[in-house]
Design a protein around this motif. Structure first.
Motif, PDB file in Angstrom:
ATOM      1  N   ILE A 194     -16.096 -43.473  74.259  1.00 12.23           N
ATOM      2  CA  ILE A 194     -16.182 -44.887  74.611  1.00 12.23           C
ATOM      3  C   ILE A 194     -17.118 -45.061  75.788  1.00 12.23           C
ATOM      4  CG2 ILE A 194     -14.885 -46.851  75.531  1.00 12.23           C
ATOM      5  CD1 ILE A 194     -12.520 -46.009  73.933  1.00 12.23           C
ATOM      6  N   LEU A 195     -17.957 -46.074  75.702  1.00 12.24           N
ATOM      7  CA  LEU A 195     -18.832 -46.476  76.790  1.00 12.24           C
ATOM      8  C   LEU A 195     -18.355 -47.816  77.309  1.00 12.24           C
ATOM      9  CD1 LEU A 195     -21.452 -46.529  78.531  1.00 12.24           C
ATOM     10  CD2 LEU A 195     -22.615 -47.476  76.514  1.00 12.24           C
ATOM     11  N   ALA A 196     -18.163 -47.905  78.616  1.00 12.73           N
ATOM     12  CA  ALA A 196     -17.751 -49.164  79.243  1.00 12.73           C
ATOM     13  C   ALA A 196     -18.816 -49.601  80.230  1.00 12.73           C
ATOM     14  CB  ALA A 196     -16.412 -49.008  79.946  1.00 12.73           C
ATOM     15  N   ALA A 197     -19.013 -50.913  80.320  1.00  9.72           N
ATOM     16  CA  ALA A 197     -19.965 -51.480  81.279  1.00  9.72           C
ATOM     17  C   ALA A 197     -19.326 -52.696  81.933  1.00  9.72           C
ATOM     18  CB  ALA A 197     -21.266 -51.868  80.584  1.00  9.72           C
ATOM     19  N   ILE A 198     -19.556 -52.843  83.248  1.00  8.99           N
ATOM     20  CA  ILE A 198     -19.058 -54.008  83.973  1.00  8.99           C
ATOM     21  C   ILE A 198     -20.255 -54.791  84.503  1.00  8.99           C
ATOM     22  CG2 ILE A 198     -16.843 -52.988  84.585  1.00  8.99           C
ATOM     23  CD1 ILE A 198     -17.958 -52.258  87.287  1.00  8.99           C
ATOM     24  N   THR A 199     -20.073 -56.098  84.624  1.00  8.09           N
ATOM     25  CA  THR A 199     -21.203 -56.959  84.939  1.00  8.09           C
ATOM     26  C   THR A 199     -20.937 -57.804  86.179  1.00  8.09           C
ATOM     27  OG1 THR A 199     -20.424 -58.820  83.616  1.00  8.09           O
ATOM     28  CG2 THR A 199     -21.684 -57.107  82.473  1.00  8.09           C
ATOM     29  N   ALA A 200     -22.004 -58.432  86.644  1.00  8.29           N
ATOM     30  CA  ALA A 200     -21.924 -59.310  87.806  1.00  8.29           C
ATOM     31  C   ALA A 200     -21.163 -60.583  87.493  1.00  8.29           C
ATOM     32  CB  ALA A 200     -23.328 -59.642  88.306  1.00  8.29           C
ATOM     33  N   SER A 201     -20.952 -60.892  86.225  1.00 12.92           N
ATOM     34  CA  SER A 201     -20.193 -62.080  85.832  1.00 12.92           C
ATOM     35  C   SER A 201     -18.706 -61.789  85.664  1.00 12.92           C
ATOM     36  CB  SER A 201     -20.753 -62.658  84.531  1.00 12.92           C
ATOM     37  OG  SER A 201     -20.701 -61.681  83.492  1.00 12.92           O
ATOM     38  N   GLY A 202     -18.269 -60.545  85.989  1.00 15.10           N
ATOM     39  CA  GLY A 202     -16.855 -60.194  85.937  1.00 15.10           C
ATOM     40  C   GLY A 202     -16.343 -59.858  84.556  1.00 15.10           C
ATOM     41  N   ILE A 203     -17.218 -59.486  83.630  1.00 14.33           N
ATOM     42  CA  ILE A 203     -16.831 -59.167  82.258  1.00 14.33           C
ATOM     43  C   ILE A 203     -16.931 -57.658  82.040  1.00 14.33           C
ATOM     44  CG2 ILE A 203     -17.316 -59.571  79.816  1.00 14.33           C
ATOM     45  CD1 ILE A 203     -18.518 -62.231  80.538  1.00 14.33           C
ATOM     46  N   VAL A 204     -15.973 -57.120  81.273  1.00 13.25           N
ATOM     47  CA  VAL A 204     -15.965 -55.698  80.914  1.00 13.25           C
ATOM     48  C   VAL A 204     -16.271 -55.578  79.422  1.00 13.25           C
ATOM     49  CG1 VAL A 204     -14.631 -53.571  80.835  1.00 13.25           C
ATOM     50  CG2 VAL A 204     -14.269 -55.200  82.695  1.00 13.25           C
ATOM     51  N   PHE A 205     -17.248 -54.743  79.091  1.00  7.68           N
ATOM     52  CA  PHE A 205     -17.623 -54.508  77.696  1.00  7.68           C
ATOM     53  C   PHE A 205     -17.343 -53.054  77.362  1.00  7.68           C
ATOM     54  CE2 PHE A 205     -20.154 -58.007  79.178  1.00  7.68           C
ATOM     55  CZ  PHE A 205     -20.269 -58.877  78.108  1.00  7.68           C
ATOM     56  N   THR A 206     -16.841 -52.806  76.154  1.00 12.50           N
ATOM     57  CA  THR A 206     -16.660 -51.428  75.682  1.00 12.50           C
ATOM     58  C   THR A 206     -17.285 -51.286  74.305  1.00 12.50           C
ATOM     59  OG1 THR A 206     -14.472 -51.936  74.756  1.00 12.50           O
ATOM     60  CG2 THR A 206     -14.546 -51.056  77.003  1.00 12.50           C
ATOM     61  N   TRP A 207     -17.911 -50.112  74.079  1.00 16.46           N
ATOM     62  CA  TRP A 207     -18.543 -49.801  72.795  1.00 16.46           C
ATOM     63  C   TRP A 207     -18.153 -48.393  72.357  1.00 16.46           C
ATOM     64  CZ3 TRP A 207     -21.431 -51.773  76.921  1.00 16.46           C
ATOM     65  CH2 TRP A 207     -21.971 -53.050  76.758  1.00 16.46           C
ATOM     66  N   SER A 208     -18.325 -48.143  71.101  1.00 17.56           N
ATOM     67  CA  SER A 208     -18.192 -46.787  70.575  1.00 17.56           C
ATOM     68  C   SER A 208     -19.529 -46.082  70.714  1.00 17.56           C
ATOM     69  CB  SER A 208     -17.779 -46.824  69.100  1.00 17.56           C
ATOM     70  OG  SER A 208     -17.936 -45.541  68.506  1.00 17.56           O
ATOM     71  N   LEU A 209     -19.522 -44.915  71.342  1.00 16.41           N
ATOM     72  CA  LEU A 209     -20.769 -44.158  71.471  1.00 16.41           C
ATOM     73  C   LEU A 209     -21.177 -43.504  70.158  1.00 16.41           C
ATOM     74  CD1 LEU A 209     -20.545 -42.393  74.969  1.00 16.41           C
ATOM     75  CD2 LEU A 209     -22.236 -44.053  74.211  1.00 16.41           C
ATOM     76  N   LEU A 210     -20.237 -43.425  69.216  1.00 12.91           N
ATOM     77  CA  LEU A 210     -20.540 -42.787  67.938  1.00 12.91           C
ATOM     78  C   LEU A 210     -21.485 -43.641  67.105  1.00 12.91           C
ATOM     79  CD1 LEU A 210     -19.903 -40.342  66.138  1.00 12.91           C
ATOM     80  CD2 LEU A 210     -18.035 -41.679  65.139  1.00 12.91           C
TER      81      LEU A 210
ATOM     82  N   ALA B 252     -17.801 -60.737  90.522  1.00  8.87           N
ATOM     83  CA  ALA B 252     -18.353 -59.536  89.901  1.00  8.87           C
ATOM     84  C   ALA B 252     -17.292 -58.448  89.761  1.00  8.87           C
ATOM     85  CB  ALA B 252     -19.522 -59.014  90.733  1.00  8.87           C
ATOM     86  N   ALA B 253     -17.384 -57.681  88.683  1.00 11.15           N
ATOM     87  CA  ALA B 253     -16.620 -56.440  88.546  1.00 11.15           C
ATOM     88  C   ALA B 253     -17.447 -55.342  89.201  1.00 11.15           C
ATOM     89  CB  ALA B 253     -16.355 -56.125  87.080  1.00 11.15           C
ATOM     90  N   THR B 254     -16.865 -54.608  90.131  1.00 11.44           N
ATOM     91  CA  THR B 254     -17.660 -53.726  91.004  1.00 11.44           C
ATOM     92  C   THR B 254     -17.468 -52.238  90.756  1.00 11.44           C
ATOM     93  OG1 THR B 254     -15.888 -53.915  92.660  1.00 11.44           O
ATOM     94  CG2 THR B 254     -17.759 -55.414  92.870  1.00 11.44           C
ATOM     95  N   SER B 255     -16.372 -51.817  90.117  1.00 11.77           N
ATOM     96  CA  SER B 255     -16.149 -50.390  89.886  1.00 11.77           C
ATOM     97  C   SER B 255     -15.222 -50.195  88.703  1.00 11.77           C
ATOM     98  CB  SER B 255     -15.555 -49.728  91.145  1.00 11.77           C
ATOM     99  OG  SER B 255     -14.328 -50.344  91.492  1.00 11.77           O
ATOM    100  N   LEU B 256     -15.275 -49.013  88.091  1.00  9.01           N
ATOM    101  CA  LEU B 256     -14.413 -48.733  86.956  1.00  9.01           C
ATOM    102  C   LEU B 256     -14.123 -47.246  86.865  1.00  9.01           C
ATOM    103  CD1 LEU B 256     -16.295 -48.811  83.535  1.00  9.01           C
ATOM    104  CD2 LEU B 256     -17.458 -48.505  85.708  1.00  9.01           C
TER     105      LEU B 256
END
Length: 769
Positions: A672-688, A702-706
């Motif tokens: 799983i790949l996760a990304a956080i953004t300056a708009s406070g949203i968390v996105f997750t994707w399948s790396l496969l 903003a979401a600042t760390s994960l």
């Protein structure tokens, strides 16, 4: 295993630039230069802070003085004290200069830095902290039921050691390392002892000591046996592996301390009521020696005991005013005594060096006395303190010593020259404990108010690097061993500096440099195996450089806007990049980095606009000359990006929000790949396959760390509003939201007990919120 997310480095670079310009405004909200680094330590679930995350120096030993004694400096950033250092919970931080003497080359150019501080209260003065025999960890205890390990290099938390089998653990009253540094032993008020592994932080043994709590314990030289002394003065021998009681010893007196004697075949018991030492056969329990120190018979309740590391010498000294002998050293092997009267008859502390070769004593004569332990010959009287000296410790190689006095001042000594090399000042109260790492690079001090200070004593070369081209500095990162420093500059240049060579300002060795970027270098990330460097700037181009040679292996156009994140992953051997316009790209390193060196060389040569020889010749003539954009010298090579390289996946976030951090974890066959953004949203994707899994709004800011847990079933996200969100990365379901932090969450990480969060308003030691 999860990869630690790597965030944008530009903010820390700007703060570092402010520091180098003498502004001394290092923001407490940005304690890391590069944020957490992706190392083995991060995979075990603990933060590892970068070498340059430490605060501005509070000590510089090379500052000249004027005729009137006023300190001056030609380097403002080193001569003045950071405002944040002054505000360390009321602890002052001053600069001072060591005496003008001829020091050994190893200490001549050293600079001391207050690396970290933390609170370690303990009912018994001088207890509460301890440095490991290897100098890699600091033990902190005495403020509750927890025993904590801190990393000596940074002061960052490494682990919280506690009982996994008991819910209501009592206060820890004593804790210590084994001589090998592989175990931690702690004794609690409720008559239990615990033994943990330092490497794995796992509880190995829990021992019930029955009726009386243990006041002192020690492990033998091979970490197989444990000796304890309880409040009633009874000595017991335990098996470390099983926790079984092996022997109970009878000494005829209640014991205050117990130690292993020569070869761990003898037991040394120190009386709590009289100035008396009893030596017992470990296997038979029979007394082989009983020594009553009649010199101290009238002051027997004011005596202290010190045992040499080899267990062959016992020192008994008097902590009270005496007009006669106040120190007696007994050699168990030769059955001889050495009697001394020192410190004007008032000793405060006596200790052996870590190898047992030297004996040091401090007292109310403001001196540090050093003797040859075997003969009692006085080697040196170190002069530099102005008040009573309370403690002293000698390094393992016998070249460096550290001492603390009643005013809170700490001195580092060059024993070869017999002079003060550094004067460290941050304590407001009497220094009751000090220690120095085996390599002489780190020091630990504790005062009577419970304030512990962790010092780094050999960072002079780091500041030599930072002083060079500081106006052009954009980014920096260090190697895992701290011996190399990578710097990125405004002119697109990257330089690799060797911190283990050089002597003084301007003589630090540079291993290689290249000007292959066409814009300022704002991101630098080193692969875990330290063979490959990834770098990027505002033009979206990412360069991969061979760490050994400085040869550019590949240049790719990762994005059409500024790159905000770079991360190497172990999962699938990938390079992940993210941009300001909400784009995330996943590249295969197998595609980017050919396996054989010939392919690397030919590949690099094919994408270089001008010949490498022209670049090398130009670099050799003036390798340190700053090169400004738009005015590149003739022959300077700029790498042309390889437009044929396409990522495995190119992913996008909503509204093209800036991506602030990325992280990955391995879950079964998928990742799983996760990304956080300056708009406070968390996105997750399948790396496969790159398919989107979830989109979750966790904050209005903003979401600042994960951070992922080891199973990959839980994702923790820290936000700029101080909240922490715990969620399922597979479904996007939010389990819990933790609020209460006063400022943004700078980092979060999972421990074996669950999530721990580090708040930017806390100290650089990484206190948890």
């Amino acid at each position: 295993m999860p990869d630690t997310p790597l965030t944008s480095q530009k903010h820390w670079a700007l703060e570092l630039l402010n520091f180098k310009k003498g502004l001394n405004q290092v923001s407490p909200s940005l304690p890391l230069l590069n944020g957490p680094t992706s190392t083995n330590e991060s995979n075990s679930g603990f933060l590892n802070y970068n070498l340059l995350s430490w605060r501005a120096p509070s000590v510089n030993n090379n500052r000249p003085t004027t005729a009137g004694g006023t300190q001056t400096s030609s380097i403002p950033s080193l001569a003045t004290t950071s405002a944040n250092d002054v505000a360390l919970k009321g602890i002052r931080s001053r600069s001072a200069v060591a005496p003008a003497v001829t020091l050994s080359p190893a200490l001549k150019n050293q600079t001391g830095v207050l690396a970290s501080y933390f609170f370690a209260p303990n009912p018994i003065s001088g207890r509460g902290v301890m440095m490991s025999p290897k100098g890699d960890f600091v033990l902190r205890y005495g403020y509750g039921s927890d025993v904590r390990l801190l990393r000596a290099r940074t002061g960052a938390p490494a682990a919280t050691l506690n009982s996994a089998h008991r819910d209501n653990v009592s206060n820890v009253r004593f804790a210590t390392f084994s001589p090998l540094g592989d175990l931690v032993v702690a004794a609690t008020d409720d008559c239990f002892m615990y033994i943990w592994s330092v490497e794995s932080h796992i509880l190995l043994v829990q021992i019930n000591t029955e009726q009386d709590p243990v006041s002192f314990c020690v492990v033998n030289s091979d970490s197989t046996e444990l000796l304890s002394c309880d409040d009633e003065g009874i000595i017991k021998l335990w098996d470390v592996k099983s926790g079984m009681l092996l022997f109970r010893y009878s000494t005829g007196f209640p014991s205050r301390r117990c130690y292993f004697g020569v070869g761990s075949e003898l037991i040394i018991a120190c009386s709590a009521e009289d100035a008396c030492v009893s030596v017992l056969d470990k296997m038979k329990g029979k007394e082989v020696l009983n020594d009553m120190f009649e010199e101290f018979i009238d002051n027997r309740h004011k005596t202290n005991y010190v045992i040499s590391p080899e267990g062959d010498k016992v020192v008994v000294y008097l902590k009270d005013q005496s007009f006669g002998v106040n120190l007696v050293m007994r050699n168990i092997c030769t059955n001889t005594r050495i009697k001394l009267q020192v410190c004007d008859g008032y000793l405060t502390n006596v200790d052996f060096s870590n190898d047992g070769v030297y004996l040091v004593g401090t007292g109310r004569d403001d001196l540090v006395h050093m003797w040859q332990a075997e003969t009692g010959e006085l080697l040196n009287n170190l002069e530099g303190h102005n008040v009573d000296v309370m403690c002293c410790k000698v390094s393992k190689d016998g070249t460096v010593a550290i001492s603390g006095d009643n005013s809170g001042e700490v001195l580092v000594w060059d024993l070869a020259a017999g002079a003060c090399a550094l004067r460290l000042q941050a304590h407001n109260a009497s220094v009751t404990y000090c220690d120095i790492s085996p390599n002489g690079m780190c020091a630990l001090t504790l005062d009577s108010d419970g304030n512990a200070m962790l010092w780094f004593l050999d960072v002079g070369r780091v500041f030599d690097v930072l002083r060079q081209y500081s106006d052009h500095l954009c980014s920096a990162t260090s190697s895992a061993n701290g011996f190399h420093l990578l710097m990125g500059y405004k002119d697109g240049c990257i330089r690799l500096w060797d911190l283990s060579s050089g002597n003084g300002l301007g003589n630090v060795g540079m291993l290689w440099s290249h000007n292959r970027h066409a814009c300022p270098v704002e991101l630098l990330v080193v692969k875990k195996d330290e063979r490959t460097l990834a770098s990027a700037g505002r033009d979206g181009v990412v360069l991969l450089t061979d760490m050994a040679s400085g040869l550019v292996l590949r240049s790719i156009i990762a994005h059409r806007s500024e790159v905000t994140c770079l991360s190497f992953t172990e999962v699938g051997n990938l390079l992940i990049t993210a941009s300001r316009n909400g784009e995330v790209a996943v590249f295969s390193l197998k595609q980017l980095l050919p396996k054989n060196s010939e392919s690397k060389a030919s590949n690099a040569a094919a994408i270089v606009a001008s010949s490498s020889s022209s670049y090398n010749n130009n670099n050799n003539n003036n390798s340190n000359a700053p090169v400004m954009l738009g005015n590149l010298p003739q022959g300077m090579s700029i790498v042309i990006p390889d437009t044929r390289i396409e990522p495995l996946h190119r992913l996008f976030v909503l509204e093209q929000a800036e991506v602030l951090a990325v992280g990955t974890c391995n879950v079964g066959r998928d990742s799983i790949l996760a990304a956080i953004t300056a708009s406070g949203i968390v996105f997750t994707w399948s790396l496969l396959n790159g398919s989107q899994i979830s989109v979750v709004q966790v904050s209005e800011l903003a979401a600042t760390s994960l951070a992922f847990d080891e199973s990959g079933k839980t994702l923790v996200v820290g936000c700029a509003d101080g909240s922490v969100v715990i969620m399922d990365p597979h479904t996007g379901k939010v389990f819990d939201t933790i609020v209460g932090n006063a400022s943004l969450i700078n980092g979060c990480v999972f421990t074996r007990r669950g999530p721990r969060f580090s708040n930017t308003s806390d100290s650089p030691g990484g206190y948890e919120g």
